[in-house]
Motif scaffolding. Structure first.
Motif, PDB file in Angstrom:
ATOM      1  N   SER B 692       0.853  -1.174   0.000  1.00 47.57           N
ATOM      2  CA  SER B 692       0.000   0.000   0.000  1.00 47.57           C
ATOM      3  C   SER B 692       0.894   1.230   0.000  1.00 47.57           C
ATOM      4  CB  SER B 692      -0.912   0.007   1.224  1.00 47.57           C
ATOM      5  OG  SER B 692      -0.136  -0.025   2.381  1.00 47.57           O
ATOM      6  N   ILE B 693       0.334   2.289  -0.502  1.00 48.97           N
ATOM      7  CA  ILE B 693       1.085   3.536  -0.513  1.00 48.97           C
ATOM      8  C   ILE B 693       0.930   4.162   0.852  1.00 48.97           C
ATOM      9  CG2 ILE B 693       1.267   5.788  -1.578  1.00 48.97           C
ATOM     10  CD1 ILE B 693       0.079   4.588  -4.064  1.00 48.97           C
ATOM     11  N   ALA B 694       2.041   4.455   1.470  1.00 50.86           N
ATOM     12  CA  ALA B 694       1.959   5.100   2.774  1.00 50.86           C
ATOM     13  C   ALA B 694       1.355   6.477   2.587  1.00 50.86           C
ATOM     14  CB  ALA B 694       3.349   5.219   3.368  1.00 50.86           C
ATOM     15  N   PRO B 695       0.420   6.861   3.445  1.00 55.64           N
ATOM     16  CA  PRO B 695      -0.214   8.158   3.260  1.00 55.64           C
ATOM     17  C   PRO B 695       0.823   9.273   3.304  1.00 55.64           C
ATOM     18  CG  PRO B 695      -0.914   7.118   5.299  1.00 55.64           C
ATOM     19  CD  PRO B 695      -0.106   6.119   4.569  1.00 55.64           C
ATOM     20  N   LEU B 696       0.687  10.190   2.378  1.00 51.26           N
ATOM     21  CA  LEU B 696       1.616  11.314   2.333  1.00 51.26           C
ATOM     22  C   LEU B 696       1.317  12.224   3.509  1.00 51.26           C
ATOM     23  CD1 LEU B 696       1.325  12.250  -1.410  1.00 51.26           C
ATOM     24  CD2 LEU B 696       3.296  11.287  -0.298  1.00 51.26           C
ATOM     25  N   PRO B 697       2.286  12.997   3.938  1.00 49.93           N
ATOM     26  CA  PRO B 697       1.966  14.030   4.913  1.00 49.93           C
ATOM     27  C   PRO B 697       0.943  14.979   4.292  1.00 49.93           C
ATOM     28  CG  PRO B 697       4.233  14.192   4.160  1.00 49.93           C
ATOM     29  CD  PRO B 697       3.691  12.932   3.629  1.00 49.93           C
ATOM     30  N   SER B 698       0.023  15.423   5.121  1.00 47.56           N
ATOM     31  CA  SER B 698      -1.146  16.084   4.539  1.00 47.56           C
ATOM     32  C   SER B 698      -0.766  17.332   3.749  1.00 47.56           C
ATOM     33  CB  SER B 698      -2.126  16.453   5.638  1.00 47.56           C
ATOM     34  OG  SER B 698      -1.509  17.362   6.501  1.00 47.56           O
ATOM     35  N   ILE B 699       0.351  17.956   4.098  1.00 47.15           N
ATOM     36  CA  ILE B 699       0.675  19.171   3.352  1.00 47.15           C
ATOM     37  C   ILE B 699       1.192  18.836   1.967  1.00 47.15           C
ATOM     38  CG2 ILE B 699       1.171  20.563   5.382  1.00 47.15           C
ATOM     39  CD1 ILE B 699       4.160  20.170   4.510  1.00 47.15           C
ATOM     40  N   ARG B 700       1.471  17.580   1.705  1.00 52.64           N
ATOM     41  CA  ARG B 700       2.041  17.250   0.407  1.00 52.64           C
ATOM     42  C   ARG B 700       1.022  16.620  -0.534  1.00 52.64           C
ATOM     43  NH1 ARG B 700       7.440  17.374  -0.395  1.00 52.64           N
ATOM     44  NH2 ARG B 700       8.682  17.866   1.436  1.00 52.64           N
ATOM     45  N   ILE B 701      -0.144  16.333  -0.017  1.00 53.09           N
ATOM     46  CA  ILE B 701      -1.104  15.628  -0.861  1.00 53.09           C
ATOM     47  C   ILE B 701      -1.647  16.567  -1.923  1.00 53.09           C
ATOM     48  CG2 ILE B 701      -3.312  14.431  -0.879  1.00 53.09           C
ATOM     49  CD1 ILE B 701      -2.745  13.757   2.047  1.00 53.09           C
ATOM     50  N   PRO B 702      -1.488  16.226  -3.172  1.00 52.85           N
ATOM     51  CA  PRO B 702      -2.097  17.039  -4.210  1.00 52.85           C
ATOM     52  C   PRO B 702      -3.513  16.540  -4.507  1.00 52.85           C
ATOM     53  CG  PRO B 702      -0.506  15.539  -5.155  1.00 52.85           C
ATOM     54  CD  PRO B 702      -0.675  15.155  -3.724  1.00 52.85           C
ATOM     55  N   ILE B 741      -2.859  10.391  -6.155  1.00 49.63           N
ATOM     56  CA  ILE B 741      -2.054  11.316  -6.940  1.00 49.63           C
ATOM     57  C   ILE B 741      -0.777  11.588  -6.177  1.00 49.63           C
ATOM     58  CG2 ILE B 741      -1.971  13.616  -7.927  1.00 49.63           C
ATOM     59  CD1 ILE B 741      -4.978  13.469  -8.191  1.00 49.63           C
ATOM     60  N   VAL B 742       0.308  11.388  -6.827  1.00 52.72           N
ATOM     61  CA  VAL B 742       1.585  11.680  -6.199  1.00 52.72           C
ATOM     62  C   VAL B 742       2.349  12.624  -7.103  1.00 52.72           C
ATOM     63  CG1 VAL B 742       1.700   9.510  -4.969  1.00 52.72           C
ATOM     64  CG2 VAL B 742       2.660   9.671  -7.226  1.00 52.72           C
ATOM     65  N   VAL B 743       3.356  13.206  -6.534  1.00 55.02           N
ATOM     66  CA  VAL B 743       4.065  14.250  -7.242  1.00 55.02           C
ATOM     67  C   VAL B 743       5.427  13.742  -7.674  1.00 55.02           C
ATOM     68  CG1 VAL B 743       4.925  16.590  -7.079  1.00 55.02           C
ATOM     69  CG2 VAL B 743       2.859  15.948  -5.880  1.00 55.02           C
ATOM     70  N   GLN B 744       5.732  14.071  -8.861  1.00 57.49           N
ATOM     71  CA  GLN B 744       7.018  13.697  -9.446  1.00 57.49           C
ATOM     72  C   GLN B 744       8.165  14.190  -8.580  1.00 57.49           C
ATOM     73  OE1 GLN B 744       7.336  15.564 -13.175  1.00 57.49           O
ATOM     74  NE2 GLN B 744       9.490  15.108 -13.456  1.00 57.49           N
ATOM     75  N   ASN B 745       9.197  13.378  -8.496  1.00 57.07           N
ATOM     76  CA  ASN B 745      10.431  13.723  -7.792  1.00 57.07           C
ATOM     77  C   ASN B 745      10.245  13.969  -6.305  1.00 57.07           C
ATOM     78  OD1 ASN B 745      11.932  13.549 -10.088  1.00 57.07           O
ATOM     79  ND2 ASN B 745      11.569  15.695 -10.629  1.00 57.07           N
ATOM     80  N   GLU B 746       9.120  13.548  -5.802  1.00 58.38           N
ATOM     81  CA  GLU B 746       8.995  13.635  -4.345  1.00 58.38           C
ATOM     82  C   GLU B 746       8.957  12.231  -3.789  1.00 58.38           C
ATOM     83  OE1 GLU B 746       5.987  16.119  -2.862  1.00 58.38           O
ATOM     84  OE2 GLU B 746       6.727  17.893  -3.903  1.00 58.38           O
ATOM     85  N   VAL B 747       9.426  12.105  -2.567  1.00 62.64           N
ATOM     86  CA  VAL B 747       9.573  10.772  -1.979  1.00 62.64           C
ATOM     87  C   VAL B 747       8.204  10.131  -1.808  1.00 62.64           C
ATOM     88  CG1 VAL B 747      10.299   9.529   0.065  1.00 62.64           C
ATOM     89  CG2 VAL B 747      11.688  11.380  -0.831  1.00 62.64           C
ATOM     90  N   LEU B 748       8.157   8.875  -2.255  1.00 64.36           N
ATOM     91  CA  LEU B 748       6.916   8.121  -2.155  1.00 64.36           C
ATOM     92  C   LEU B 748       7.247   6.874  -1.339  1.00 64.36           C
ATOM     93  CD1 LEU B 748       4.051   7.920  -3.137  1.00 64.36           C
ATOM     94  CD2 LEU B 748       4.887   6.861  -5.214  1.00 64.36           C
ATOM     95  N   GLU B 749       6.433   6.592  -0.376  1.00 61.57           N
ATOM     96  CA  GLU B 749       6.729   5.442   0.479  1.00 61.57           C
ATOM     97  C   GLU B 749       5.681   4.372   0.286  1.00 61.57           C
ATOM     98  OE1 GLU B 749       6.879   7.036   4.368  1.00 61.57           O
ATOM     99  OE2 GLU B 749       9.030   7.374   4.261  1.00 61.57           O
TER     100      GLU B 749
END
Lengths: 178, 1328
Positions: B692-702, B741-749
């Motif tokens: 599963s994709i670890a939830p992004l920190p809320s300030i980073r979620i697009p 939705i994730v952002v390019q070049n940002e760490v994804l866990e």
């Protein structure tokens, strides 16, 4: 004289096994061929051969006089023999109409008798002497006990029998007949 | 190899050995040529030997019969020499050295080479071989053919001629004739008394070297042919009738010419056969007769053989010479079969026999077996070994008899051929070599055709097995066990075969281990093995050097041993190749697309029903691993160990599991160190449980938003509706919306859950994600999964482009193993359904055995018929959408201390937030959304819908018009990279609010690279606040009072003060007024200035201010102008501020009541529009609003507030005196005087009304009036018109009269509100 009973599921998995020592003497018909066995090798693999050929149990008989329980008789070999006996049992059970197949196979010093239930569960008994009627009576009693155990709704034809009652009654029956 | 042919007793063995530098290929060619002669007709054998010798064994020229040849590949070991008299057929009677060459000159070296190798093979001391020939095959044609026979005896040159094969046959005939002649020598040696002594000396006698025998025997040597021989040759008709005649004289003559002794005497007596048998004093002759029988059998003269055998039997029956007796029986049995064979050569003639003809032979053999077993145990181990060998061979012989008959469908030529066959490989009849040889039906058919059941063959064969096998020499043991195993295999007794094969393995492995470790001897790989096993090294170790150095590990033969192991395990239900062994080429895992079956395999594996004998399986697996370790073949060790772990995981004990695992790891390390290129496949089942994709920190979620919201961000409706999300992004709702939705070049866990069902720690060398689509940069993990647990790991990485990133699954690699991809499709509904259907299908079949025995194993199962379920839906994988780089904001500082906001109820203040753009992308879109703790309960109450219409409105009003936070959206909205922006937000103190959150959504909306023009991505920063609202001013008791107009008072002295007050109120006297009053209680600890403000259209706004000290109550009063709302506006139902569609009126009020309610509502609204309350902290800066909205409006208040229908002025005029009408509403008329009561009605409504007038006078009994006082018609008055109604009356008594007048519009009821009233007071005095 020892007896080994195996209750095998239709998929040949042991559901129950029993080793019974009876007080009757072993009919010693040892061939002179089997005497003075050499200890010919020390490697571990030689042990396999010694065990499988029945040499270890043969020496056991001669040296100790009385059979030591579970000592010399390699359990693995007993199981191998019972398993190999299935070949013959499967052939004979197609031919014979009876459930009790007496002395269906012989291997080393063991005679294999079998009992096939209508559900294709096999009782395989390894014995040394000749005791047809006793074995028949024993098998019939085991069958009855087996059927009673199978009445348990949690017991299937492939479930290992762990019932203590079954065990103790089979032992009692073995004491009586074997 | 020994083939243990049935008729081996009748086979003349001829050993072929290579001589000189002969290539293997040409040796094979020539040997094959020689071997093609399996039997020779007796007629083809020259009866005359070269040197003129003749013997009784030579056939007469016209004899029918056959001499059977066999060509073994190796000689028997020296230890068998004791058998040389007991069983001559066991030894090669002749040796042919096969040489090649065209060298015409020196054949001597070749010959000497032949002799040397002969001496190697037969070191001397034995009788055999009887004849030694060296055949030189010429490579080229037409060379000179020097017959070197004279100088080099036994060297024969085979010329290269066209029909060389025929020539070879002739040469073989010559050879056989020599052999037969040599038989004579042997027989004669034992015929003399000394020889006979030797023959009877021991259980397995041997003759001393011929030279030691007395001279008459040695005279038989070639150099000195005695005349007696001629007598033999002179009697060529050694027919069955004349046999005794020919044999007996020879015996007589021999004995008579030799040393006379006691034995000789008895021998002499035996001239007559009858007497010989009756005497029976010595068994010695029996052995001799048996020997004769053997030789005759070899010589192909069956009749003679049978006669001599029977002769011997006669004696053996009475004397306990079990061994020889048994051998005789065996010979007899062989003779019977040979006879049957020769009789049925070409035609099948035995169809009519009633009793099965083989029973007799079988009985003989059975008897022999018993006799062998009864033979008393000899002293020497060597003799014991040979005895056991004979016993086993006899058992095999009987088995072969039954087997041959069974497999050839009965007693016939095929059976005989099978039994006579003597090739280097065992001969299996065509009935068993077809493809379906294991077919149960096929085997059973053979049984029913022949009447021999498989179990009976097995019962015979079983006798071979016993502890005595240990007596056998190693080679013999392997050979016998192999023969046994192959019988069981042919019978279809796979489990028995496996049993025997385990013993074979034990023997082979023992030899390997002992040969390597104890002798320190290593077999050079260049030397071809002497026997088929490559380990026959006893006694020769010194030749090759005794250093304990392992020169090279020869892997030759390992394959065979491993195949044997795999076979045994397969029979017992274990697939040792479950984990494949592949060459380490690191295939691209992406290129091979995984099919559905690959994926389902794991599921099926999980549910696979265990079958077989677990204890046996464990044992045999342990052995298999040990064998592979001993070979050693390290990758295979790992393969076996891991396969066992995989397939027997349920039954292996912890220690076994641990042992197997550690063995496998060790073996893999060793294999790698030794440069083995093979690696094992990944084995441990399916390690991945979920990804599963670890939830992004809320300030980073697009968040994706439609373009349209960019410009109309101030829509308030959602707030009321409550159901719709009021926020641009709500993290609680983002889950399960499909694509992340994730952002390019940002760490994804990624959180990967792994399982380890084993009891040891499972090490994974590499764990990486298998992705497709956008490139995903991550570093593979090296992890250790704890024993028997689920384990979660986090794998970090970053997508390198924008687009769709598909996570197919994981690629795992165990140490030393091959990487394997495990896919993990999404558990969609269809997938779940499909899996569960599959599971059900498997479970419904489990426990129902449709095939018994070995048939249940997969490798034995016919191809399963599966129902096709149409095209399978392709997998769906976890996907995420990767978007381009996004800006990132953070809140740099705020004006709120400690994140807590303190407000008074109704207070308005501001807070400031400073935002910082920490990315290098500009932000050009900003939006604020707010959340506070009062919203949710209100929305909930609205949704539940149990509120009255009025309450609904109030709740909605508060939600909409009094938000805790507010934002002026016209502010600047862009922030350049690494710039700050300060925004000011309004706050409103609302009782009940405890916390709130400010959500700041932002985006780089004008990104030119956005893929779709109608969507953009926003991110959000949230700022939570603690809010405390103090409730300090409490409003109660709102009231509206009539405020009658007071005429300007003349008595100024009295009324100055009052007039001042009125002036303060800025009343205007031309309209009707009412008085608004409310009590305000200060429940807080500091004083507040509270003021009421009046803001009415067309009127000056005034206010009234009071300072309320803590704990006290003040009533604030302000006059307000009455208003009148039009009918039209009153007809509007109470609005709902939201656009909710289904507002069903829940009350069952009557029309009238509803109208009243509407009026109350609208007038109240009007009131709150006109009046507002303010407070101000006394001596402070804080100020805010005072809300009256909690107050209810009563009917009484409504009437006070509403403008009347008409204005009535009432006056009493007297004709006489005007002066007495005084003082506004108070009149002082005289009693008993006629007065005029004038009522002036002015229509104040904007439309014409028909009025009626009612008077009410109290007390009414003391006055007379004109006409009626009720329902006086006034008539229609236009808007603004007035009319005066005059009526007369006269007070009859003095006192105080109240006159009340009511103007009603015509037709309306009394209770109607459209009534205006006025009253006057008349104080009637007595006329003075």
């Amino acid at each position: 004289m020892s007896h080994h009973l195996f209750v095998l599921s239709p998929s040949d998995t042991p559901l129950y096994s029993l080793t019974h020592q009876s007080a009757k003497p072993v009919p010693s018909v040892t061939s002179p061929l089997a005497s003075n066995l050499p200890t010919w090798s020390t490697s571990a693999f030689a042990g396999t051969l010694t065990a499988l050929s029945g040499a270890s149990s043969a020496t056991q008989h001669t040296s100790g006089g009385a059979v030591r329980v579970g000592g010399g008789q390699d359990r693995h070999v007993i199981q191998m023999i019972a398993n190999a006996g299935l070949d013959v049992i499967e052939e004979v059970m197609h031919r014979e109409p009876t459930m009790y197949l007496k002395s269906v196979d012989k291997f080393n010093e063991w005679t294999v008798s079998a009992f096939i239930t209508p559900g294709n569960t096999k009782f395989v008994l390894l014995h040394e002497g000749k005791n047809d009627e006793g074995i028949r009576a024993f098998f019939m009693e085991v069958w009855e006990l087996y059927v009673k155990t199978m009445l348990n709704p949690f017991q299937t034809a492939h479930t290992v029998i762990r019932s203590g009652v079954f065990d103790s009654r089979v032992r009692a029956s073995a004491r009586k007949h074997l | 190899m020994d083939t243990h042919a049935f008729a081996s007793l009748a086979h003349v063995q001829i050993l072929l050995i290579p001589v000189g530098l002969i290539p293997q290929a040409s040796f094979d060619v020539y040997a094959e040529e020689i071997r093609s002669y399996e039997s020779l007709k007796l007629g083809e054998i020259p009866t005359e030997t070269k040197d003129g010798k003749a013997a009784r064994f030579l056939p007469n020229p016209l004899a029918t019969g056959n001499l059977h040849l066999s060509f073994p590949t190796h000689p028997p070991p020296r230890s068998h020499y004791a058998l040389s008299l007991l069983r001559p057929s066991h030894f090669p009677l002749a040796v042919i050295g096969v040489a090649t060459g065209s060298q015409s000159g020196s054949l001597t070296p070749l010959y000497s080479q032949f002799n040397t190798s002969l001496n190697d093979i037969f070191p001397g001391g034995g009788i055999y071989p009887l004849v030694k020939n060296c055949w030189l095959f010429e490579e080229t044609e037409g060379t000179e053919n020097p017959n070197c026979g004279d100088t080099l005896p036994g060297l024969i040159v085979v010329p290269r001629i066209k029909n060389r094969k025929l020539h070879v046959g002739t040469l073989l005939g010559d050879l056989c004739s020599q052999i037969l002649a040599e038989f004579e020598t042997l027989v004669q040696a034992s015929e003399n008394p000394l020889g006979n002594e030797y023959l009877n000396a021991s259980l397995m006698p041997s003759l001393p070297p011929l030279s030691e025998l007395p001279s008459p025997l040695s005279s038989l040597a070639r150099s000195d042919p005695p005349p007696t021989i001629t007598s033999f040759t002179s009697q060529p008709d050694v027919s069955r009738n004349s046999f005794t005649l020919s044999a007996a004289p020879a015996l007589k003559r021999n004995t008579s010419t030799n040393v006379p002794n006691a034995r000789q005497g008895t021998l002499a007596v035996q001239v007559q056969k009858k007497r010989l048998s009756t005497i029976g004093t010595s068994s010695s002759h029996a052995r001799h007769f048996k020997m004769l029988g053997d030789f005759f059998l070899l010589a192909g003269r069956l009749e003679d053989a049978v006669i001599w055998y029977n002769e011997a039997l006669q004696i053996f029956r009475s004397t306990p010479d079990y061994l020889w007796y048994a051998c005789t029986l065996e010979g007899l049995a062989t003779a019977a079969i040979l006879e049957a064979w020769s009789v049925t050569q070409g035609l099948n003639s035995s169809a009519t026999s009633i009793k099965e003809p083989w029973t007799e032979v079988s009985d003989k053999l059975q008897q022999a077996i018993i006799l062998y077993a009864k033979t008393p145990a000899p002293d020497g181990e060597q003799i014991h070994s040979l005895l056991t060998l004979l016993y086993c061979e006899c058992v095999l012989r009987q088995t072969r008899l039954l087997f041959a008959v069974w497999s050839s469908k009965g007693w016939g030529p095929l059976a005989f051929t099978t039994m006579l066959q003597s090739g280097p490989k065992p001969y299996i009849p065509p009935t068993l070599t077809s493809d379906d040889k294991d077919n149960w039906l096929n085997l059973e058919r053979l049984s029913s055709v022949t009447g021999i059941t498989r179990s009976s063959i097995s019962a015979v064969l079983t006798q071979i097995h016993g502890p005595w096998l240990l007596h056998l020499g190693q080679r013999e043991r392997i050979s016998i066990l192999e023969a046994t195993a192959s019988f069981y295999a042919c019978l279809g007794y796979r489990r028995k075969e496996a049993y025997i094969l385990r013993e074979v393995l034990g023997c082979v492995m023992d030899l390997i281990v002992c040969g390597r470790e104890e002798d320190g001897f290593s077999h050079p790989s260049g030397v071809p093995p002497t026997s088929g096993l490559g380990i026959q090294n006893t006694g020769q170790g010194s030749n090759w050097g005794a250093l304990g150095i392992r020169l090279s590990e020869s892997a030759a033969g390992n394959e065979g041993v491993l195949n044997l192991l795999k076979y045994i395990c397969r029979i017992l239900g274990i697939n040792l190749e479950l984990v494949g062994l592949v060459s380490d080429t690191c295939p691209d895992t992406h290129s091979q697309t995984l099919t559905l079956t690959d994926y389902d395999e794991d599921t099926e594996e999980e549910l696979r029903e265990s079958s077989g004998w677990p204890e046996l399986q464990v044992g045999v697996v342990r052995e298999a691993v040990a064998v592979a370790e001993a070979l050693p073949d390290f990758p295979t060790v790992a393969q076996f160990a891991l396969s066992s772990l995989k397939s027997l995981q349920g039954v292996l004990s912890p220690s076994d599991q641990y042992h197997l695992y550690s063995t496998a790891s060790r073996a893999l390390i060793t294999a790698r160190r030794r440069g083995d290129s093979r690696v094992v496949e990944y084995w441990s089942g399916r390690p991945i449980v979920s990804i599963s994709i670890a939830p992004l920190p809320s300030i980073r979620i697009p968040m994706e938003k439609p373009r349209s919201i960019q410009h109309k961000v101030n829509d308030l409706k959602p707030l009321i509706q409550g159901i719709a999300d009021p926020f641009l992004y709500n993290p609680r709702k983002a889950r399960g919306k499909g694509q992340t939705i994730v952002v390019q070049n940002e760490v994804l866990e990624f959180v990967i859950t792994l399982q380890n069902p084993y009891i040891f720690e499972l090490e994974l060398h590499e764990l990486s994600l298998s992705t497709s689509g956008v490139r995903f940069d991550s570093k593979p993990l090296h992890i250790v999964i704890p024993a028997n647990s689920l384990h979660q790991v986090v794998l970090c990485g970053s997508p390198a482009g924008s687009g769709t990133l598909t996570i197919r699954g994981c690629i795992v690699q165990a140490p030393g193993g091959q990487a394997r991809e495990y896919i993990l499709p999404l558990y969609t509904a269809e997938e779940e359904e499909r899996l569960s259907r599959k599971r059900r299908a498997i479970l419904s079949e489990s426990g129902r055995s449709k095939s018994v025995g070995l048939g249940r194993y997969l490798w034995n199962m016919p191809a399963r018929r599966t129902s096709t379920q149409g095209p399978e839906s392709p997998f769906r994988f976890l996907e995420c959408k990767v978007i381009r780089d996004q800006p990132l904001l953070r809140i740099r500082r705020t004006s709120v201390t400690h994140g807590a906001l303190m407000l008074y109820d109704g207070e308005k203040s501001t807070i400031r937030l400073t935002l910082e753009n920490v990315s290098n992308i500009p932000v050009d879109f900003l939006h604020f959304a707010f959340e506070d703790s009062t919203i949710e309960p209100a929305q909930k109450a609205l949704t539940e819908g149990n509120l009255s219409v009025f309450d609904t409105y109030e709740t909605e009003y508060r939600l909409l018009h009094n938000p805790v936070f507010s934002w002026d959206c016209e502010e600047n909205k862009s922030i350049a990279p690494s710039q700050n922006l300060t925004v000011t937000l309004g706050c409103f103190g609302k009782v009940g609010c405890t916390n709130g959150t400010i959500h700041i959504s932002y985006a780089h909306a004008e990104d030119p690279d956005l893929e779709s023009p109608d969507a953009f991505y926003v991110r959000q920063v949230s700022y939570p606040l603690m809010v405390t609202v103090y409730h300090m001013l409490e409003c109660t008791g709102m009231d509206l009072l009539q405020f009658p107009s007071y005429p300007e008072c003349e008595r100024r002295s009295q009324l100055n003060q009052r007039n001042d007050r009125l002036k303060d109120l800025r009343l205007e006297h031309d309209a009707s007024w009412c008085l608004f009053s409310i009590e305000v209680r200060n429940t807080y600890g500091s004083p507040f200035d509270v003021s009421l403000l009046r803001m009415q259209d067309g009127e000056s706004s005034t206010s009234s201010t009071t300072t309320i000290p803590p704990g006290s109550v003040s009533r604030l009063v302000i006059p307000i102008k009455k208003v009148l709302l039009s009918e039209v506006s009153l007809a509007i139902p109470i609005p709902t501020l939201s656009d909710r569609q289904f507002v069903v009126a829940q009350s069952s009020l009557s029309q009238r009541e509803q109208q009243l309610q509407r009026e109350l509502f609208w007038y109240r609204e009007e009131l709150f529009k006109s009046i507002s309350g303010r407070w101000h902290e006394t001596g402070g800066t804080r100020s805010g609003e005072l809300s009256f909205r909690n107050q209810r409006m009563t009917l009484h208040m409504l009437e006070a507030f509403r403008l009347e229908v008409a204005h009535i002025s009432l006056s009493i005029d007297s004709d006489q005196d005007d002066g007495r009408t005084l003082n506004g509403t108070r009149y002082y008329p005289n009693a008993n005087e006629f007065l005029q009561l004038r009522a002036r009605i002015t229509n104040l409504m904007p439309y014409p009304i028909v009025f009626t007038l009612d008077y009410e006078v109290n007390p009414s009994e003391h006055l007379v009036h004109e006409g009626v006082l009720v329902d006086l018609p006034v008539g229609r008055l236009e808007s603004g018109d007035s009319r005066e109604i005059v009526s007369s009356l006269c007070f009859l008594a003095c006192g105080r009269f109240e006159i009340l007048v009511k103007a009603r519009s015509f037709g309306s009821l009394e209770s109607d509100n459209q009534v205006s009233r006025t009253h006057i007071t008349a104080v009637v005095k007595e006329n003075t």
